[in-house]
Design a protein around this motif. Structure first.
Motif, PDB file in Angstrom:
ATOM      1  N   GLU A 186     -54.031-121.085 -20.955  1.00  0.00           N
ATOM      2  CA  GLU A 186     -54.908-120.869 -19.501  1.00  0.00           C
ATOM      3  C   GLU A 186     -54.744-119.441 -19.502  1.00  0.00           C
ATOM      4  OE1 GLU A 186     -56.084-122.954 -17.496  1.00  0.00           O
ATOM      5  OE2 GLU A 186     -55.930-124.387 -19.022  1.00  0.00           O
ATOM      6  N   ARG A 187     -53.959-118.602 -19.763  1.00  0.00           N
ATOM      7  CA  ARG A 187     -54.247-117.286 -19.826  1.00  0.00           C
ATOM      8  C   ARG A 187     -54.989-116.556 -20.546  1.00  0.00           C
ATOM      9  NH1 ARG A 187     -49.468-112.430 -20.232  1.00  0.00           N
ATOM     10  NH2 ARG A 187     -50.471-110.902 -19.070  1.00  0.00           N
ATOM     11  N   ARG A 189     -57.792-118.174 -21.546  1.00  0.00           N
ATOM     12  CA  ARG A 189     -59.102-118.576 -21.018  1.00  0.00           C
ATOM     13  C   ARG A 189     -59.517-117.723 -19.808  1.00  0.00           C
ATOM     14  NH1 ARG A 189     -57.354-124.511 -20.595  1.00  0.00           N
ATOM     15  NH2 ARG A 189     -58.556-125.584 -22.368  1.00  0.00           N
ATOM     16  N   ARG A 190     -58.517-117.272 -19.034  1.00  0.00           N
ATOM     17  CA  ARG A 190     -58.779-116.340 -18.008  1.00  0.00           C
ATOM     18  C   ARG A 190     -59.076-114.930 -18.533  1.00  0.00           C
ATOM     19  NH1 ARG A 190     -53.998-118.510 -15.733  1.00  0.00           N
ATOM     20  NH2 ARG A 190     -52.973-116.417 -16.263  1.00  0.00           N
ATOM     21  N   SER A 198     -55.892-127.614 -24.301  1.00  0.00           N
ATOM     22  CA  SER A 198     -54.640-127.488 -23.691  1.00  0.00           C
ATOM     23  C   SER A 198     -53.585-128.179 -24.849  1.00  0.00           C
ATOM     24  CB  SER A 198     -54.451-128.052 -22.354  1.00  0.00           C
ATOM     25  OG  SER A 198     -55.364-127.761 -21.431  1.00  0.00           O
TER      26      SER A 198
END
Length: 204
Positions: A186-187, A189-190, A198
């Motif tokens: 997720e990090r 992706r940011r 995932s």
């Protein structure tokens, strides 16, 4: 980003400026003198446009990951045995397994010639290698990162370059695991990484 904008303005102005000088202030005999410079400025105008996507991507990475100063980072000019791509590379420890080494290859070669002269190779001069010691690093080697060299005072990063694993921006490639957890993905992706699952498949 500032240098990209200034460069774009300069090359945008150079083409019509040179053309105007050639038409208004010179005779036909000087056409062949000005023509190569006019064509080159037009070429650089379009090349400069290609720098902006990479600059925006680097900005996103730097907004998510802090800078680290690393000493003695292994590098090379030939194919790394663990990399899927040929080319220049740095090798970083896996954040979740320090015993595992992850190569980041220079997949995009724009503005990479400076780095070519400083990565470890049989003809690399020691004083040039020292110019990337310590190495500025921001990112996660399992996904993407920004590397940079120090300025002359060793206080600020310069010569920014975006490095990434090919699956991050290529949907034809299967995402690799490298032991990354959901929070790590997720990090990433940011920070601008794409094509991430995932629950990525284990590395073959």
């Amino acid at each position: 980003m500032t240098m990209n904008v200034l460069g774009q303005i300069a090359w945008t102005a150079a083409y019509p400026g040179l053309f105007y000088v050639m038409v208004v202030y010179t005779s036909q005999a000087f056409v062949f003198v000005f023509l190569p410079f006019i064509l080159y400025s037009l070429y650089r105008f379009f090349v400069q446009l290609t720098y902006f996507p990479g600059a925006f991507r680097m900005r996103r990475v730097l907004q998510e990951y802090p800078w680290q100063l690393l000493e003695g980072v292994p590098s090379g000019l030939g194919k790394h045995p663990e990399a899927r791509d040929d080319g220049m590379w740095f090798e970083f420890p896996n954040p979740t397994n320090s015993g595992e080494k992850i190569p980041l290859v220079f997949i995009k070669h724009q503005r990479s010639y400076w780095w070519l002269k400083r990565l470890d190779g049989p003809r690399t001069k020691p004083h040039r290698r020292r110019q990337i010691e310590p190495l500025w690093f921001a990112g996660d080697p399992r996904f993407l990162a920004v590397v940079a060299a120090s300025d002359r005072n060793g206080e600020r990063p310069r010569r920014f370059h975006l490095l990434f694993q090919r699956p991050v921006f290529d949907r034809r490639c299967v995402p690799e695991n490298w032991g990354a957890g959901v929070a790590d993905i997720e990090r990433a992706r940011r920070a601008g990484a794409q094509n991430l699952d995932s629950t990525p498949q284990p590395r073959a």
